[in-house]
Design a protein around this motif. Structure first.
Motif, short mmCIF file in Angstrom:
data_model
loop_
_atom_site.label_atom_id
_atom_site.label_comp_id
_atom_site.label_asym_id
_atom_site.label_seq_id
_atom_site.Cartn_x
_atom_site.Cartn_y
_atom_site.Cartn_z
N ILE A 42 109.69 -35.23 58.60
CA ILE A 42 108.68 -35.23 59.66
C ILE A 42 108.24 -33.81 60.01
O ILE A 42 107.07 -33.58 60.28
N SER A 43 109.14 -32.84 59.95
CA SER A 43 108.73 -31.47 60.30
C SER A 43 107.80 -30.89 59.25
O SER A 43 106.81 -30.22 59.59
N MET A 44 108.07 -31.14 57.97
CA MET A 44 107.19 -30.61 56.93
C MET A 44 105.83 -31.30 56.94
O MET A 44 104.79 -30.64 56.78
N VAL A 45 105.82 -32.61 57.14
CA VAL A 45 104.54 -33.32 57.18
C VAL A 45 103.78 -32.96 58.45
O VAL A 45 102.55 -32.84 58.44
N TYR A 46 104.50 -32.76 59.54
CA TYR A 46 103.89 -32.31 60.79
C TYR A 46 103.19 -30.96 60.56
O TYR A 46 102.04 -30.78 60.98
N CYS A 47 103.87 -30.04 59.91
CA CYS A 47 103.27 -28.72 59.61
C CYS A 47 102.04 -28.88 58.72
O CYS A 47 101.02 -28.21 58.93
N PHE A 48 102.13 -29.75 57.73
CA PHE A 48 101.01 -30.02 56.83
C PHE A 48 99.78 -30.49 57.63
O PHE A 48 98.69 -29.94 57.48
N TYR A 49 99.98 -31.48 58.50
CA TYR A 49 98.86 -32.00 59.28
C TYR A 49 98.37 -30.99 60.32
O TYR A 49 97.17 -30.90 60.57
N CYS A 50 99.28 -30.24 60.93
CA CYS A 50 98.86 -29.20 61.89
C CYS A 50 97.92 -28.22 61.21
O CYS A 50 96.90 -27.83 61.77
N LEU A 93 104.40 -41.23 64.33
CA LEU A 93 103.78 -39.91 64.49
C LEU A 93 103.01 -39.53 63.23
O LEU A 93 101.89 -39.00 63.31
N LEU A 94 103.57 -39.81 62.09
CA LEU A 94 102.91 -39.50 60.83
C LEU A 94 101.58 -40.26 60.71
O LEU A 94 100.56 -39.69 60.31
N ILE A 95 101.58 -41.52 61.10
CA ILE A 95 100.35 -42.33 61.06
C ILE A 95 99.32 -41.77 62.04
O ILE A 95 98.14 -41.63 61.70
N VAL A 96 99.75 -41.44 63.24
CA VAL A 96 98.82 -40.90 64.25
C VAL A 96 98.22 -39.59 63.76
O VAL A 96 96.99 -39.39 63.87
N MET A 97 99.03 -38.71 63.22
CA MET A 97 98.50 -37.43 62.74
C MET A 97 97.56 -37.62 61.54
O MET A 97 96.55 -36.93 61.42
N GLY A 98 97.90 -38.57 60.67
CA GLY A 98 97.01 -38.86 59.54
C GLY A 98 95.66 -39.36 60.02
O GLY A 98 94.61 -38.94 59.50
N TRP A 127 100.33 -40.03 52.36
CA TRP A 127 101.29 -40.07 53.48
C TRP A 127 101.05 -41.29 54.36
O TRP A 127 102.00 -41.90 54.87
N LEU A 128 99.80 -41.68 54.54
CA LEU A 128 99.51 -42.88 55.34
C LEU A 128 99.99 -44.14 54.63
O LEU A 128 100.50 -45.06 55.28
N ILE A 129 99.83 -44.20 53.33
CA ILE A 129 100.34 -45.35 52.57
C ILE A 129 101.85 -45.43 52.71
O ILE A 129 102.41 -46.50 52.97
N TYR A 130 102.51 -44.31 52.57
CA TYR A 130 103.96 -44.26 52.68
C TYR A 130 104.42 -44.68 54.09
O TYR A 130 105.33 -45.49 54.24
N ALA A 131 103.79 -44.11 55.10
CA ALA A 131 104.20 -44.40 56.48
C ALA A 131 103.98 -45.86 56.83
O ALA A 131 104.85 -46.49 57.45
N SER A 132 102.87 -46.41 56.42
CA SER A 132 102.61 -47.82 56.74
C SER A 132 103.53 -48.74 55.96
O SER A 132 103.98 -49.76 56.48
N GLY A 133 103.85 -48.40 54.74
CA GLY A 133 104.77 -49.22 53.95
C GLY A 133 106.20 -49.11 54.40
O GLY A 133 106.99 -50.03 54.25
N SER A 134 106.55 -47.97 54.99
CA SER A 134 107.93 -47.74 55.42
C SER A 134 108.19 -48.14 56.86
O SER A 134 109.34 -48.36 57.23
#
Length: 180
Positions: A42-50, A93-98, A127-134
């Motif tokens: 989550i921290s790395m993906v958060y940084c990516f989206y930021c 959070l990943l879905i919201v940021m995506g 990342w959205l596909i992954y988050a929604s599937g997971s």
């Protein structure tokens, strides 16, 4: 910068996931690694989206994620049990940021490059596909892991595995597009 973040993420998460696979085959409790992996992911993906949304990394957000994941591990879900709450909220959070990135892309788009040729769009979609599937699997993680492997629960991790493999393939394609 966002591509470097994805490279760092894969360099950290690949050995961790390989370690969890090996320890699972040896019947060794590997749940502490999943607690670490939840924060790393989550921290790395958060940084990516930021970086995609704001063109900078918000370090306070990383601190909040560390505190949340740490408090969950220390006080809510044992380090030796699956941290389904942390994974679930991380996926939300990943879905919201995506979706925030897609909204920004829609609203401020001045680049006329087709979306399918933009690496950041491809990676964000992965990342959205992954988050929604997971999400469902993580939401029901405790019940799935503690229940009998019958019926639907027997196959619930298949959704997460397929979405994870799809994510890796699509992100690889997105990173390949950076060469063009």
């Amino acid at each position: 910068m966002p591509y470097t973040l994805m490279g760092i993420f894969f360099m950290i998460s690949a050995p961790l996931k390989l370690f969890t696979l090996i320890t699972a085959e040896l019947y060794i409790n590997n749940m502490p690694v999943f607690h670490l992996l939840a924060f790393v992911e989550i921290s790395m993906v958060y940084c990516f989206y930021c970086y995609l949304i704001q063109q900078r990394i918000n370090y306070w957000g990383i601190l909040v994620l560390l505190v949340f994941n740490g408090l969950n591990t220390l006080f809510i879900q044992s380090i030796y049990g699956f941290n389904s709450l942390a994974w679930t909220l991380n996926m939300i959070l990943l879905i919201v940021m995506g979706l925030m990135y897609f909204f920004r892309l829609y609203k401020d788009d001045e680049d006329y490059t087709p979306l399918e040729q933009r690496p950041t769009f491809i990676i964000a979609a992965a990342w959205l596909i992954y988050a929604s599937g997971s999400l469902f699997t993580y939401l029901m993680g405790t019940e799935i892991l503690s229940g009998k492997p019958e019926g639907f629960f027997n196959n619930a991790w298949v959704f997460q595995s397929i979405s994870n493999i799809s994510k890796n393939l699509i992100i690889s394609y997105g990173l390949w597009l950076t060469k063009k």
